[in-house]
Every structure is written in structure tokens, then in C-alpha cells.
Scaffold this motif. Structure first.
Motif, PDB file in Angstrom:
ATOM      1  N   GLY A 116       6.899   4.768   8.981  1.00 49.68           N
ATOM      2  CA  GLY A 116       7.409   3.518   8.413  1.00 49.68           C
ATOM      3  C   GLY A 116       6.405   2.392   8.602  1.00 49.68           C
ATOM      4  O   GLY A 116       6.112   1.630   7.664  1.00 49.68           O
ATOM      5  N   ALA A 175       6.215  -0.997   6.234  1.00 46.57           N
ATOM      6  CA  ALA A 175       7.488  -1.641   6.571  1.00 46.57           C
ATOM      7  C   ALA A 175       7.289  -2.476   7.843  1.00 46.57           C
ATOM      8  O   ALA A 175       6.370  -2.225   8.617  1.00 46.57           O
ATOM      9  CB  ALA A 175       8.575  -0.595   6.771  1.00 46.57           C
ATOM     10  N   PHE A 188      13.905  -1.601  10.500  1.00 44.84           N
ATOM     11  CA  PHE A 188      12.770  -1.934   9.643  1.00 44.84           C
ATOM     12  C   PHE A 188      13.202  -2.904   8.556  1.00 44.84           C
ATOM     13  O   PHE A 188      14.214  -2.676   7.880  1.00 44.84           O
ATOM     14  CB  PHE A 188      12.243  -0.676   8.939  1.00 44.84           C
ATOM     15  N   ASP A 221      11.584  -5.239   5.040  1.00 47.61           N
ATOM     16  CA  ASP A 221      10.597  -5.074   3.958  1.00 47.61           C
ATOM     17  C   ASP A 221      10.404  -3.610   3.584  1.00 47.61           C
ATOM     18  O   ASP A 221       9.280  -3.164   3.303  1.00 47.61           O
ATOM     19  CB  ASP A 221       9.246  -5.711   4.338  1.00 47.61           C
ATOM     20  N   VAL A 222      11.489  -2.876   3.598  1.00 48.92           N
ATOM     21  CA  VAL A 222      11.436  -1.469   3.181  1.00 48.92           C
ATOM     22  C   VAL A 222      11.632  -1.438   1.669  1.00 48.92           C
ATOM     23  O   VAL A 222      12.523  -2.099   1.139  1.00 48.92           O
ATOM     24  CB  VAL A 222      12.537  -0.646   3.881  1.00 48.92           C
ATOM     25  N   THR A 223      10.797  -0.694   0.978  1.00 44.91           N
ATOM     26  CA  THR A 223      10.940  -0.564  -0.480  1.00 44.91           C
ATOM     27  C   THR A 223      11.453   0.848  -0.793  1.00 44.91           C
ATOM     28  O   THR A 223      11.246   1.782  -0.008  1.00 44.91           O
ATOM     29  CB  THR A 223       9.605  -0.841  -1.200  1.00 44.91           C
ATOM     30  N   SER A 270      16.895   1.087   7.821  1.00 42.66           N
ATOM     31  CA  SER A 270      15.981   0.442   6.864  1.00 42.66           C
ATOM     32  C   SER A 270      16.757  -0.622   6.102  1.00 42.66           C
ATOM     33  O   SER A 270      17.817  -0.330   5.540  1.00 42.66           O
ATOM     34  CB  SER A 270      15.451   1.479   5.861  1.00 42.66           C
ATOM     35  N   LEU A 296      16.749  -3.003   2.887  1.00 43.32           N
ATOM     36  CA  LEU A 296      16.079  -3.155   1.589  1.00 43.32           C
ATOM     37  C   LEU A 296      16.631  -4.380   0.863  1.00 43.32           C
ATOM     38  O   LEU A 296      17.802  -4.730   1.008  1.00 43.32           O
ATOM     39  CB  LEU A 296      16.308  -1.906   0.717  1.00 43.32           C
TER      40      LEU A 296
END
Ligand code: NAD
Length: 462
Positions: free
Chosen positions: A329, A334, A356, A358-360, A376, A378
Motif C-alpha cells: 500500500g 497510499a 490508509f 488516498d487509496v484509489t 482503505s 477511498l
């Protein structure tokens, strides 16, 4: 350390055919707490033969008698509730409170629900000039994982027995001790010899032998997608029925107008529970861009509070796997806002509660099942974008939607490709069908839908 030498076959603890054993390790400190036999093809064969021999009589029992045995099973589990909780804590590492309130309590509720369903389900119905009989599928081979070690066996064994099937269970290598307690409880409940059988052993040996055995009519598997795919192929080649409960990467969708703090806090708790080792965990939190920064802050603060309160992962392999995902990650860009890839203690298979930002959607940590305490978060632009992200994985096991009102959340949930959705924090329901869309699986467990998996129909025309 206790060395167990028997397997529960045909109503008694019988010595294993081979000399090999499996060590059961407490993941909190690495100590070996017990050994159990590593079953061979011969042990599996003996268990399947016992199940086949017991099938005609058990299939012919009145549903009321099967209901009585399941009610007695529930009572036997209640009597052993503390022992079950302590055992799950020792072999899985779950905190004792979680072992009591979930690992011991849920199987009791499920056994009770099937006692009631066996007594009330219409095993015969009329349609036009036909009587339709709902008959047991036959001998069931059950292969189960370690994350909810008793629940995942009871979710197969209780409906199988209610339907009139007999069963052979191969529990996970890491958690065979609570499976042994279930065998004891079956015995105490007066379940006849051969109806429930237990073979401990390694997946590629005992598990594979069970899936391949020609005396098994239905294979029911819970675990990884990789093994599930193989079991599905083996079963298809032999034209056996198959049920697969596989992985997940469920979305927790927070729509604008929802109670943000509650949605985030419940969402973090959902992921951290059982150290993240839950196939239905909401491991992707989807937040509107206008609330994103606030949600990330809330999630980081919530995760930090968990600190030492979560247990270890089940074993060192899983710990390494999860730490590897955390490193991945970071490498993919991330932003870590809580936890991280450094192990928090010298001893034990612990992983820090990790969040985390800024996870795309295309990142590995947003696509693959991590099976650890890793969330995560998003960002989405609008509801259509949220839906595209929510449905954008190969999985579809569970999920959540939070909105200002139920109608709006429900409208969104209807468009999600997933087997369960909790609306504004709706509670787990042990009667609701549980199972996957897409690669999360085939078939359903729990409640009446779980019962019908173990039944086949015969139509008589008059
Ligand atoms: P796994 O799929 O290897 O094990 C599950 C069960 O299958 C165990 O009883 C195992 O002995 C058995 N098995 C393994 N290989 C087999 C084979 N060739 N034939 C027949 N049976 C076999 O899962 P794991 O290695 O313990 O965990 C790996 C990953 O799987 C986890 O990180 C997680 O992502 C996923 N998982 C998902 C669930 C779930 O509930 N969906 C549960 C456990 C693990």
C-alpha cells in the motif's frame, strides 16, 4: 501441552491411521498448546463410509427427532460455552470477550435456529397434481477455515443434520481444538453414530481426499478463493453439488447526509474486529470528497484507540502476508494515517490497526482481500462514482450503506452487487441468507436458505 490421538468417526474417538501430527500454536505467544492427528486418505475414507452407512436411517428420521437432537446440541454448546471461548482464544488468539460474545454465542444461536427450522420446515408440498418431497442431498464433506472456527462448522453441520444429511468435517489446521469440542457436544446431544464425523488434517491431504471422495454428494467449503476454485473444479468433474463461501472486499458506503462519526466509527470497528480476519469485513470505506478529510481524521483516531485491544493474527504466515500488503500500500502511493508495517510486539503474530488514506480503486489494497486489521479509505465524486467503486472488485459478499434516511440508503443498496448490505448500522441476523455474488462464492448459508442447500426435490405426480 496436550497430545490428542483420536478422530471422531462413527460415534467414537478412534486412533488415526498414520503417525503424523499437527501442532496447534497459540499465536499470542508462539507456544505449542496441543497436537492433533494429521488425518490421511484412509481416515477420510473411514469417516465417509461411516457417514454413508448412517445416512439411510438418519434421512428417514422424523423432522421432529432431528429438531430434538439439534436442540440438545444447542444445549450441549451452552453447557460448554466457557470452554469453547477459552479454546478459541487459545488457538485463534481472539480476545476472550470476542470469543464469548461471537465465537461461542453465534454457533449457539445458529444451532438453535436449525432446531426450530427442522421442526417447522415443510419437507413436503403440493403443486398442481404433484407432491414435492424435499429430501436430503446425502453425505456432506465440509472443509472449513480458522477465522470463525466453530461458527463456520456449525453453519454447515446444523442445516445438514436438519435436512437429514450426514457429514464429515475437515477443520482448519490452525483451529482443530474447538472442532473437537463440537464433536463432544454432538455426542452428548445423542446424535447417532456416523451422522457427524470429524477428521483433522492438512488441506492438501485430508481436505483434498474429502473433496475427491466418491462417497461425498455435496462439498461445502469456506476459505480462500484459490482453494475454492480447485474444490469447485474437482466437484464439477464428479458432478457433485458444491457450496463455496470465499473471500470479500466489502464496501462501506457513506453517503452525504449520513451521521459521519457513527458511520466511520462503526466501520473501523467492523474491520478491526477479529483482527480483520473476517470475510465479510467492510475493508473499503467510501466517502464523498467534501467529507473525505474529516472521515480520514475520524478513522485514524478510531484505529489508534484500538491499539493493544485487538488480538494477534492466527499465525506467522498470515502476519507476514498482511504486513506485506501494508508495505505494498505504501509502495503504491497510499498514505498511512494509522498503524503501519512494523510489528508492534516482539512476540506473537500482532499487526497494528492500520488505516490508509488516498487509496484509489485500482490499488492492490483496494482490490485484494488482506485478511488483517487494515482499512482503505477511498474518495468518491458522486453517487454514481461511489456505486462504480463499490461494485468494482471481483468480490461481492457484504457491505454497508449510511445515509440521512433509510429509503436513500436502500435505493443505493439495491444497486450493489453483493450478498448482504447493512443499512445505517443494521445488526447481523443469523436467519438472513449469507453468501456471495461474483467470486465471493456459490450458494447461501444460514436460515431457511442455508437449509435448502442440503435438500433436493423429488416430485410425485398423482
Ligand atoms: P485456505 O483456503 O487454504 O484454507 C481453508 C480450508 O481449506 C482449510 O481447512 C484447509 O485445510 C483447506 N484446504 C487447503 N488446501 C486444500 C486443498 N487443496 N484441498 C482441500 N482443502 C484444502 O485458507 P488459508 O490458507 O488458511 O487462508 C489464506 C487466505 O484465505 C486468507 O488470507 C484469506 O484471504 C482467505 N480466507 C478466507 C476465509 C473466508 O471466510 N472467506 C477464511 C479463511 C481464509
Amino acid at each position: 501441552m496436550k497430545a490428542y490421538d483420536g478422530m471422531y468417526i462413527d460415534g467414537a474417538w478412534r486412533p488415526a491411521a498414520g503417525p503424523d501430527v499437527i501442532e496447534v500454536v497459540d499465536p499470542a505467544d508462539g507456544q505449542v498448546i496441543a497436537t492433533v492427528p494429521a488425518g490421511t486418505v484412509e481416515d477420510v475414507d473411514a469417516a465417509v463410509r461411516a457417514a454413508r452407512a448412517a445416512l439411510p436411517a438418519w434421512a428417514a428420521t422424523a423432522p421432529a427427532e432431528r429438531a430434538a437432537r439439534l436442540a440438545a446440541l444447542r444445549d450441549a454448546l451452552v453447557a460448554r460455552q466457557d470452554e469453547i471461548a477459552r479454546t478459541v482464544t487459545a488457538e485463534l488468539g481472539a480476545p476472550l470477550k470476542l470469543s464469548q460474545t461471537v465465537h461461542a454465542a453465534v454457533p449457539i444461536a445458529v444451532a438453535g435456529s436449525y432446531a426450530e427450522l427442522a421442526a417447522t420446515y415443510p419437507f413436503e408440498e403440493r403443486t398442481g397434481n404433484s407432491t414435492v418431497l424435499h429430501e436430503p442431498v446425502g453425505v456432506v464433506g465440509a472443509i472449513t477455515p480458522w477465522n470463525y472456527p466453530l461458527h463456520q462448522i456449525v453453519a454447515k453441520a446444523a442445516p445438514a443434520l436438519a435436512a437429514g444429511c450426514t457429514i464429515v468435517v475437515k477443520p482448519a489446521e490452525d483451529t482443530p481444538l474447538v472442532a473437537r469440542l463440537l464433536a463432544e457436544a454432538m455426542h452428548e446431544a445423542g446424535v447417532p453414530a456416523g451422522v457427524f464425523n470429524l477428521v483433522t488434517g492438512l488441506g492438501p491431504v485430508a481436505g483434498q481426499a474429502l473433496a475427491e471422495h466418491p462417497g461425498v454428494d455435496l462439498v461445502s467449503f469456506t476459505g480462500s478463493t484459490a482453494v475454492g476454485r480447485r474444490i469447485g473444479a474437482v466437484a464439477a468433474a464428479a458432478v457433485k453439488k458444491v457450496a463455496l463461501e470465499l473471500g470479500g472486499k466489502s464496501a462501506n458506503v457513506i453517503l452525504p447526509g449520513a451521521d459521519l462519526a457513527r458511520a466511520v466509527n462503526v466501520g473501523v470497528a467492523n474491520v478491526m474486529s477479529n483482527s480483520g480476519q473476517t470475510c465479510s469485513a467492510w475493508t473499503r470505506m467510501l466517502v464523498h470528497r467534501d467529507q473525505y478529510d474529516e472521515a480520514v481524521e475520524l478513522a485514524a483516531a478510531a484505529a489508534a484507540k484500538y491499539g493493544d485491544r485487538i488480538g494477534p493474527l492466527v499465525n506467522a504466515t498470515q502476519q507476514e502476508r498482511v504486513l506485506g500488503y501494508i508495505e505494498k500500500g505504501v509502495a503504491e502511493g497510499a498514505r498511512l494515517v494509522a498503524g503501519g508495517p512494523d510489528a508492534p510486539r516482539e512476540r506473537g503474530c500482532f499487526v497494528r490497526p492500520t488505516v490508509f488514506a488516498d487509496v484509489t480503486p485500482e490499488m492492490t489494497i483496494a482490490q485484494e482481500e488482506i485478511f488483517g486489521p487494515v482499512l482503505s479509505v477511498l474518495r468518491y465524486e458522486d453517487e454514481e462514482d461511489a456505486l462504480r467503486i463499490a461494485n468494482g472488485t471481483v468480490y461481492g459478499l457484504a457491505g454497508a450503506v449510511w445515509a440521512a434516511d433509510e429509503a436513500r440508503a436502500t435505493a443505493f443498496a439495491r444497486r450493489m452487487e453483493t450478498g448482504q448490505v447493512d443499512i445505517n448500522g443494521g445488526r447481523f441476523n443469523p436467519l438472513a441468507p449469507f453468501g456471495g455474488y461474483k467470486q465471493s462464492g456459490v450458494g447461501r448459508e444460514l436460515g431457511v436458505h442455508g437449509l435448502t442447500e442440503y435438500l433436493q426435490t423429488k416430485s410425485l405426480q398423482f
